[in-house]
Design a protein around this motif. Structure first.
Motif, PDB file in Angstrom:
ATOM      1  N   GLU A   1     -51.724 -13.587  61.802  1.00 48.47           N
ATOM      2  CA  GLU A   1     -50.665 -12.608  62.050  1.00 48.47           C
ATOM      3  C   GLU A   1     -51.176 -11.191  61.755  1.00 48.47           C
ATOM      4  O   GLU A   1     -50.904 -10.236  62.494  1.00 48.47           O
TER       5      GLU A   1
ATOM      6  N   THR B   1     -55.890 -18.464  58.009  1.00 45.89           N
ATOM      7  CA  THR B   1     -54.538 -18.958  57.741  1.00 45.89           C
ATOM      8  C   THR B   1     -53.577 -18.343  58.769  1.00 45.89           C
ATOM      9  O   THR B   1     -53.934 -17.400  59.474  1.00 45.89           O
ATOM     10  N   THR B   2     -52.370 -18.906  58.824  1.00 50.70           N
ATOM     11  CA  THR B   2     -51.365 -18.372  59.752  1.00 50.70           C
ATOM     12  C   THR B   2     -51.101 -16.903  59.447  1.00 50.70           C
ATOM     13  O   THR B   2     -51.007 -16.069  60.349  1.00 50.70           O
ATOM     14  N   ARG B   3     -51.026 -16.589  58.137  1.00 50.21           N
ATOM     15  CA  ARG B   3     -50.783 -15.197  57.737  1.00 50.21           C
ATOM     16  C   ARG B   3     -51.929 -14.290  58.201  1.00 50.21           C
ATOM     17  O   ARG B   3     -51.709 -13.197  58.716  1.00 50.21           O
ATOM     18  N   GLU B   4     -53.130 -14.796  58.055  1.00 45.32           N
ATOM     19  CA  GLU B   4     -54.290 -13.995  58.486  1.00 45.32           C
ATOM     20  C   GLU B   4     -54.286 -13.770  59.999  1.00 45.32           C
ATOM     21  O   GLU B   4     -54.604 -12.679  60.473  1.00 45.32           O
TER      22      GLU B   4
ATOM     23  N   LEU C   1     -44.725  -7.171  57.069  1.00 46.44           N
ATOM     24  CA  LEU C   1     -44.750  -8.521  56.474  1.00 46.44           C
ATOM     25  C   LEU C   1     -44.055  -8.588  55.113  1.00 46.44           C
ATOM     26  O   LEU C   1     -43.938  -9.681  54.540  1.00 46.44           O
TER      27      LEU C   1
ATOM     28  N   HIS D   1     -56.144  -9.252  52.418  1.00 48.95           N
ATOM     29  CA  HIS D   1     -56.180 -10.126  53.609  1.00 48.95           C
ATOM     30  C   HIS D   1     -57.165  -9.587  54.635  1.00 48.95           C
ATOM     31  O   HIS D   1     -57.976 -10.326  55.201  1.00 48.95           O
TER      32      HIS D   1
END
Lengths: 116, 232
Positions: free
Chosen positions: B176, B171-174, B194, B204
């Motif tokens: 990051e 994912t985008t968060r991952e 974050l 994560h």
């Protein structure tokens, strides 16, 4: 005479035949050219590739036999099958050699047909 | 190009392109040799009739170009290509095969081969291929290139639809979080940056490690570099 549409095969044959003490009088790249050169050069033996563009060896062989009855034909083929053998025998081709077999087999076949 | 000193009048040197020819058929080897040797400046430095022999001779002589038939006894041309590329990385490899095959193209590209000619086209393409490879340029016929592009498209589309893309895997968060960890941040610093809890950051991190099948931060950093998540 060598008739094969692939330069590498023609060159390989030429090298092997000359090495065995024979003379290569000409080369042809298709069946039609083979017919013309046989008429002109009257070779003792023609090595005739079965699969060539414009005209294959199977189509050229009857015409060669007619126009140069003393010339022996060795059909040169990628794969040997009973069907090809039967067809060759029907046409009256003198010998058959398989491209993937050792060169010594081809040389022996040429020797054998040229002695008959 | 290996330099071969010719002592003609004692005073000049000529460079020959050294070529190894490997084919189990004597007829083809003779024919290829004859075709290549007529080219000025080219020399056949060795012949081989099996893959094993080709590897041994390439290792010993380090030719500029090795021409390998795909179908050879003991060791096929593909495995020989892999080993030659490993042992003699400057040797360019030209593969000769009977037919075009998309699977073969995939395999030879993976083996580091940069030239592919089918035997029936060798009259036209052999010399061109060796010329290109001698200059360390790839040579693929239009037909081979078409197959390569078809493979590439199929492979891209399976990546897009499958589970293997970075986009789908992470994912985008991952992504990051990978970037932050790769830059040397701890879980606590990641959480703080974050605005998430340390426990969530750790979750994560564990998911990322599992998805990417990596176990250490250094493996994660390598992954991030390779996939351009961080700059070197």
């Amino acid at each position: 005479l060598i008739a094969d549409d692939h330069e590498a095969v023609r060159r390989g044959l030429r090298s092997a035949l000359v090495g065995a003490g024979w003379q290569v009088c000409g080369e042809a790249v298709n069946g039609q050219e083979a017919i013309n050169k046989v008429k002109e050069l009257l070779p003792d033996v023609v090595i005739l590739d079965i699969s060539m563009p414009i005209m294959g060896g199977l189509e050229a062989a009857p015409e060669i036999l007619k126009s140069a009855p003393a010339t022996k034909i060795v059909a040169f083929t990628m794969h040997e099958s009973q069907q090809i053998r039967t067809e060759m025998a029907r046409i009256g081709v003198h010998g058959i050699a398989v491209k993937s077999a050792p060169l010594s087999n081809l040389l022996a076949t040429i020797m054998s047909v040229s002695e008959t | 190009v290996k330099e071969v000193a010719l002592s003609l009048s004692g005073a000049f040197k000529m460079s020959f392109l050294q070529i190894l020819v490997a084919d189990d058929h004597d007829l083809m080897r003779r024919g290829l040799k004859s075709m290549l040797e007529t080219h000025p400046g080219w020399a056949i430095c060795a012949e081989a009739h099996t893959g094993t022999e080709a590897v041994a001779k390439a290792n010993e002589l380090k030719p500029n170009v090795a021409i390998l038939d795909i179908s050879m006894p003991e060791m096929d041309g593909l495995e020989a290509a892999r080993q030659i590329r490993k042992q003699s990385p400057r040797t360019e490899i030209l593969v000769l095969s009977m037919h075009y095959s998309d699977q073969l193209i995939r395999d030879i590209l993976e083996a580091g081969v940069r030239g592919y000619v089918v035997k029936s086209d060798s009259d036209r393409d052999l010399v061109l291929a060796v010329e290109a490879l001698a200059n360390h340029k790839p040579f693929f016929t239009p037909h081979a290139t078409e197959l390569m592009l078809t493979n590439l498209n199929a492979s891209s589309s399976s990546l897009i639809n499958g589970t293997e893309t970075l986009k789908d895997r992470l994912t985008t968060r991952e992504r990051e979080i990978i970037r932050l960890i790769s830059e040397g941040n701890s879980s606590k610093e990641v959480a703080s940056t974050l605005g998430i809890s340390v426990k969530t950051a750790d979750t994560h991190r564990a998911n990322i490690m599992r998805k990417l099948q990596v176990h250490t931060v250094s493996e994660l950093v390598r992954y991030a570099l390779r996939n351009q998540i961080i700059e070197p």
